[in-house]
Structure formats: structure tokens, C-alpha cells
Design a protein around this motif. Structure first.
Motif, PDB file in Angstrom:
ATOM      1  N   THR A 317       0.842  -1.200   0.000  1.00 47.34           N
ATOM      2  CA  THR A 317       0.000   0.000   0.000  1.00 47.34           C
ATOM      3  C   THR A 317       0.876   1.250   0.000  1.00 47.34           C
ATOM      4  N   GLY A 318       1.957   1.202   0.782  1.00 45.41           N
ATOM      5  CA  GLY A 318       2.893   2.319   0.788  1.00 45.41           C
ATOM      6  C   GLY A 318       3.526   2.542  -0.574  1.00 45.41           C
ATOM      7  N   LEU A 319       3.913   1.468  -1.255  1.00 46.55           N
ATOM      8  CA  LEU A 319       4.500   1.605  -2.581  1.00 46.55           C
ATOM      9  C   LEU A 319       3.505   2.184  -3.580  1.00 46.55           C
ATOM     10  N   ILE A 320       2.249   1.783  -3.480  1.00 52.89           N
ATOM     11  CA  ILE A 320       1.225   2.322  -4.375  1.00 52.89           C
ATOM     12  C   ILE A 320       1.055   3.824  -4.143  1.00 52.89           C
ATOM     13  N   THR A 321       1.042   4.210  -2.881  1.00 44.70           N
ATOM     14  CA  THR A 321       0.911   5.634  -2.546  1.00 44.70           C
ATOM     15  C   THR A 321       2.120   6.427  -3.029  1.00 44.70           C
ATOM     16  N   ILE A 322       3.286   5.870  -2.839  1.00 48.32           N
ATOM     17  CA  ILE A 322       4.518   6.539  -3.273  1.00 48.32           C
ATOM     18  C   ILE A 322       4.529   6.688  -4.788  1.00 48.32           C
ATOM     19  N   GLY A 323       4.110   5.630  -5.479  1.00 54.14           N
ATOM     20  CA  GLY A 323       4.099   5.695  -6.935  1.00 54.14           C
ATOM     21  C   GLY A 323       3.163   6.758  -7.453  1.00 54.14           C
ATOM     22  N   TRP A 386       3.788  -9.099 -18.136  1.00 58.50           N
ATOM     23  CA  TRP A 386       2.644  -8.730 -18.981  1.00 58.50           C
ATOM     24  C   TRP A 386       1.906  -7.509 -18.432  1.00 58.50           C
ATOM     25  N   LEU A 387       1.671  -7.485 -17.124  1.00 59.14           N
ATOM     26  CA  LEU A 387       0.976  -6.353 -16.518  1.00 59.14           C
ATOM     27  C   LEU A 387       1.756  -5.050 -16.698  1.00 59.14           C
ATOM     28  N   ALA A 388       3.063  -5.119 -16.463  1.00 57.91           N
ATOM     29  CA  ALA A 388       3.876  -3.908 -16.597  1.00 57.91           C
ATOM     30  C   ALA A 388       3.895  -3.426 -18.045  1.00 57.91           C
ATOM     31  N   GLY A 389       3.918  -4.357 -18.994  1.00 59.79           N
ATOM     32  CA  GLY A 389       3.915  -3.974 -20.398  1.00 59.79           C
ATOM     33  C   GLY A 389       2.599  -3.380 -20.849  1.00 59.79           C
ATOM     34  N   GLU A 390       1.488  -3.896 -20.323  1.00 56.71           N
ATOM     35  CA  GLU A 390       0.161  -3.447 -20.744  1.00 56.71           C
ATOM     36  C   GLU A 390      -0.325  -2.215 -19.976  1.00 56.71           C
ATOM     37  N   TYR A 391      -0.053  -2.171 -18.668  1.00 52.30           N
ATOM     38  CA  TYR A 391      -0.656  -1.141 -17.823  1.00 52.30           C
ATOM     39  C   TYR A 391       0.362  -0.272 -17.084  1.00 52.30           C
ATOM     40  N   GLY A 392       1.651  -0.559 -17.253  1.00 53.28           N
ATOM     41  CA  GLY A 392       2.663   0.243 -16.596  1.00 53.28           C
ATOM     42  C   GLY A 392       3.129  -0.377 -15.291  1.00 53.28           C
ATOM     43  N   TYR A 393       4.217   0.183 -14.763  1.00 51.19           N
ATOM     44  CA  TYR A 393       4.839  -0.371 -13.561  1.00 51.19           C
ATOM     45  C   TYR A 393       3.952  -0.270 -12.327  1.00 51.19           C
ATOM     46  N   ASP A 394       3.083   0.716 -12.280  1.00 48.44           N
ATOM     47  CA  ASP A 394       2.211   0.877 -11.114  1.00 48.44           C
ATOM     48  C   ASP A 394       1.276  -0.314 -10.931  1.00 48.44           C
ATOM     49  N   ALA A 395       1.072  -1.090 -11.998  1.00 46.70           N
ATOM     50  CA  ALA A 395       0.169  -2.234 -11.900  1.00 46.70           C
ATOM     51  C   ALA A 395       0.757  -3.350 -11.045  1.00 46.70           C
TER      52      ALA A 395
END
Length: 419
Positions: A317-323, A386-395
């Protein structure tokens, strides 16, 4: 009479009870390579010439190579090729690492990574045989504990070195990794003992793993588990726990497979800093294992498992907020520290829960647990790329958060069923 003969043979080769042997140096160098250098340098090398999805495929191939490595343990038993497979596995890994900078296509990267994982997995698997087939069972835990400690120390060294080498060049880093792996052949060939074949049943070792990179555990790679044994080992509520573990570990594997690229691209953490931060976290995690065992016995393994999941939920959750807010790289590294520390709790508690829920056949239960961990490592790497390629690193942290939350919900449901 057979038991007495085996006991005499064990005593003869037991090195006067010394739990540390010189060939453990080989295993420390393997830890530096497999758990330290490769997880940093391989993704960075691929992303420099390919896509983030390619990184996922390559790391999945590396993990897949380790997944089949118990086959080499069976060959070692049948052909008595213990020393040959230990040194040979290291040689294959060294050669394919040296060739990797010259490869230029996804298929060549995937094939070389698969061979790297196969070679490293062969060495890790056979390493256990020098303990369980040479020494009495009463010495296994101490010796395997020391073997894991050498591996963990090698991982810390490898992570620090990976940071330095990544600053020089990826090619130089991979060549250096190949040289270090090749150096491990020397103690593997000249310092391992020669011993008579002892007819003992191959156990599934209960020692908890000491690295989240699935190939990093000799226990996980030690026993070949057939589909029949997996099916026979699954039963409620054990199947419920395995499903929770599989879902949870897939999310974490997606994150760890892309770690250096993800930290650099999403949070601005330089690969050198990311490597050193990982090394610090791994060292602290090693120190936490004894405490995790004590807490698991005192408060209950499921409770410790839930705490470990909870810590990871807060960290991701912290990483998501930081991103989203671009707070800074230091905050990202701080969150990552707790992701690694939580693994000490999850590894010990997960092994304990497996033993508790599969008491009818503890060995098969641990085999299913190890197989689920390894399969999740392969799937997580593919899904993460696949997720990073399609939706970006935040995924990636979002996926990890969802998977761990789902695992925690299933484990909480399991606890209610047991009450």
C-alpha cells in the motif's frame, strides 16, 4: 543388520560432528550468483535491449529451469553422479551467463535463462545429498542450517556486488557473474567427499526457505513431486491453505522478478541503491528467522502467517501511494524493507502450517507446498511482465496487494474453520 551397517558408515564420514564443511564455499558462491547477482543483472540486461514483458519471460524461464531440477537429484541417485552434477550444474550456469551478453533475441534469452536455472537448480539439489546421505538424521538440521547460512551470506555479498557491477556495464556484470560461478566449481569438485551409496529413503526436508527467489532454497528443489502425490496430498483444509499460498506468492513473485527495473522506473531508485538496499533487507531477514520460529510456536503459526501478510499489505500500500504521489526513493526502499522482512515470518510460518495441516503425511504435504511455491514463481514472473507492459509499472504493486489481500482472506477463513 542393515541399519547397523548404515549407522557405522554414517559415523565414518561424519567429520567428527563438525557442522561446517569446506565445500560449503561452493554453495555460498552459488548464493551470490543465483540469489544476488542474477536477480539484479539479468532484468537490467534484458530491459536495456528489450521490453518489460521480455524481462518477465526471461525470469520465468530461469525459475522454470529450477522447477525441473529435482530430476537431476534422481539421476544423481541412480548413476552416483553427485560430484559431477554439482560441478556440472555450476559449469552450465557459468557458460550460459557468459554467452548471455551475446544473445540478441527473446528466444535466445529465454533458452539461456532456462539453462541457467537448470544448472543452478541441479547444483542446489545435489548439495543436499552430501548431507542427508552422508550424515545421520540427527545432524541434518544443524548442517542444513549452516548450508543455508552460507547461501544467505553469499546472497548479501552478491547483491552488493551487483550494485557495483551494474554501474560499470551489464556485460561486465554478467561476465563477472559467470566467473564467480565458475570459481564455485573448484570447491565443488575438489572439496566434496566421495562416499559409498547408502540405501536410505529420500526425505522432504522441513527447513524453511531462506530466499524468496524460489530457486534459492535447496529444500524446495530437493524432492521430485509427482502429480499423483500432489493430488493425494491435497485435502481440506490443506487445499484451502495451498490455494491461499499460491495466490499470495504469485503477486510477490511478480514484484521480485522485475525488482531492479521496477524500482528504477517507478520510484527513481538507482540500481546500485536498489541492490544495496536489497542486501541490507536480506541480511536483516536472515537475523529474523530464529525469532520467527519462536513466535510461531508461542502464538500459533497461522497468526504469524496473518501478521506477515498484514505487513506486506501495508508495505505494498505504501508503494502504491509513493508511486502515485512521487514522494521519493527513500520511502520506496523503506517499504521494500518490510516486504523482505515479512518473508522471514511467512517462510517459517508457512512451513509450520503445512506440517500442521498435513500430519497424515507430512512429507507429501511439504512437497505440495514447495511445488506450489515454485509454480507461483514462474506464473508470477510471466504475469508481472505482462501487466507492466500493458498497464505500466504501477500495476505490479497493485497486483501484489490484491493477491496478498486475497490470500489473507482465505487464511482467515481457514482459521475460522479450525476453531
Amino acid at each position: 543388520m542393515a541399519d547397523k551397517t548404515a549407522h557405522i558408515l554414517f559415523d565414518d564420514v561424519s567429520e567428527s560432528g563438525k557442522p561446517i564443511e569446506t565445500w560449503y564455499i561452493s554453495y555460498a558462491l552459488l548464493g551470490a550468483t543465483v540469489a544476488g547477482l542474477i536477480p539484479i543483472l539479468l532484468p537490467l540486461s534484458v530491459i536495456g535491449r528489450g521490453t518489460i514483458a521480455d524481462v518477465g519471460y526471461v525470469m520465468a524461464a530461469f525459475n522454470l529451469g529450477g522447477l525441473i531440477s529435482p530430476v537431476w537429484g534422481r539421476i544423481a541417485d541412480r548413476r552416483l553422479l553427485y560430484r559431477e552434477l554439482l560441478a556440472g550444474g555450476l559449469l552450465v550456469t557459468a557458460l550460459t551467463l557468459a554467452i548471455f551478453p551475446w544473445a540478441s533475441s527473446l528466444w535466445s534469452w529465454v533458452m539461456l535463462a532456462f539453462l541457467q536455472g537448470t544448472g543452478a537448480g541441479s547444483a542446489a539439489t545435489v548439495a543436499n545429498l552430501f548431507i542427508v546421505e552422508l550424515h545421520p538424521e540427527r545432524e541434518w538440521d544443524k548442517r542444513i542450517g549452516w548450508l543455508q547460512s552460507f547461501y544467505g551470506g553469499g546472497q548479501v555479498f552478491g547483491l552488493i556486488l551487483a550494485g557495483v557491477l551494474s554501474r560499470i556495464s551489464m556485460h561486465a556484470g554478467l561476465y563477472s557473474t559467470a566467473v564467480i560461478t565458475a570459481l564455485a566449481i573448484i570447491p565443488a569438485w575438489f572439496m566434496t567427499p566421495i562416499f559409498p551409496r547408502l540405501q536410505i529413503q529420500r526425505p522432504i526436508l522441513r527447513q524453511p526457505v531462506q530466499s524468496e527467489i524460489h530457486i534459492g532454497s535447496p529444500q524446495r528443489l530437493y524432492m521430485l513431486i509427482s502429480p499423483r502425490k500432489i493430488w493425494r496430498g491435497l485435502h481440506a483444509p490443506f487445499a484451502l491453505f495451498i490455494s491461499a499460498w499460491l495466490i499470495t506468492f504469485m503477486g510477490a513473485a511478480a514484484f521480485f522478478s522485475l525488482y531492479p527495473v521496477l524500482m528504477n522506473s517507478a520510484y527513481g531508485v538507482d540500481p546500485v541503491v536498489a541492490s544495496v538496499g536489497f542486501a541490507v533487507a536480506a541480511a536483516l531477514g536472515l537475523a529474523l528467522y530464529p525469532a520467527a520460529g519462536i513466535w510461531s510456536e508461542k502464538f500459533g503459526s497461522i497468526q504469524i502467517l496473518q501478521i506477515g501478510f498484514g505487513v506486506r499489505i501495508l508495505a505494498f500500500t505504501g508503494l502504491i501511494t509513493i508511486g502515485s504521489g512521487h514522494v521519493g526513493s527513500h520511502a520506496a526502499l523503506f517499504s521494500f524493507l518490510f516486504i523482505v522482512l515479512a518473508w522471514s515470518l511467512l517462510s517459517v510460518a508457512g512451513t509450520a502450517v503445512t506440517s500442521e495441516l498435513s500430519k497424515s503425511n507430512e512429507g507429501e504435504g511439504l512437497g505440495v507446498f514447495n511445488a506450489a511455491t515454485a509454480v507461483a514463481g514462474v506464473l508470477g514472473a510471466v504475469i508481472g511482465g505482462w501487466l507492466a507492459g500493458e498497464y505500466g509499472y504501477d500495476a505490479i504493486p497493485i497486483f501484489a496487494l490484491i493477491s496478498i489481500t486475497g490470500g489473507l482472506a482465505i487464511v482467515s477463513l481457514l482459521q475460522k474453520f479450525r476453531q
